[in-house]
Write an enzyme that holds these catalytic residues in place. Sequence first.
Site: not given
Ligand code: DGP
Length: 122
Positions: A34-35, A101, A106
């Site tokens: 999960r995000d 980011e 992903h």
């Molecule tokens: P993007 O902008 O497409 O690279 O999305 C990166 C996503 O990763 C963003 O929706 C937030 C998520 N994210 C960032 N750090 C973490 C983390 O430590 N754990 C999880 N589960 N999600 C994270």
Amino acid sequence: MAYAYDDQNIFAKILRGEIPNSTVLETEHSLAFRDLYPQAPKHVLVIPKGAYVCFDHFAQTASDTEIVDYVRAVGEVCKMEGVEEDGFRLISNAGRDAVQEVPHLHVHILAGRPLGRMLERA
Ligand code: DGP
């Protein structure tokens, strides 16, 4: 283009078990979790376990086995989350203009509310 993989990115740390995650599905070559900052009621990230920066890197260089595993994992998560009926959005940001980011491939699976049009008009 050469894809330089940074093994200190947050998803690499998740794969090494250095930071926790809320796992939805784990397969031989893929992990879904999960995000941390959900943008919809259902927001799952699916990543390959291999060191791939973005979708094109993966599509160009991963093995057939990894690619099949990954695509099937996305399908399995869709089934597990029950998103087929109402619909969902699959997003994979790559590089600067897409504001990627985390530099480990992903796909976002987003569902559970009307998601609007694909992009805001600039
Ligand atoms: P993007 O902008 O497409 O690279 O999305 C990166 C996503 O990763 C963003 O929706 C937030 C998520 N994210 C960032 N750090 C973490 C983390 O430590 N754990 C999880 N589960 N999600 C994270």
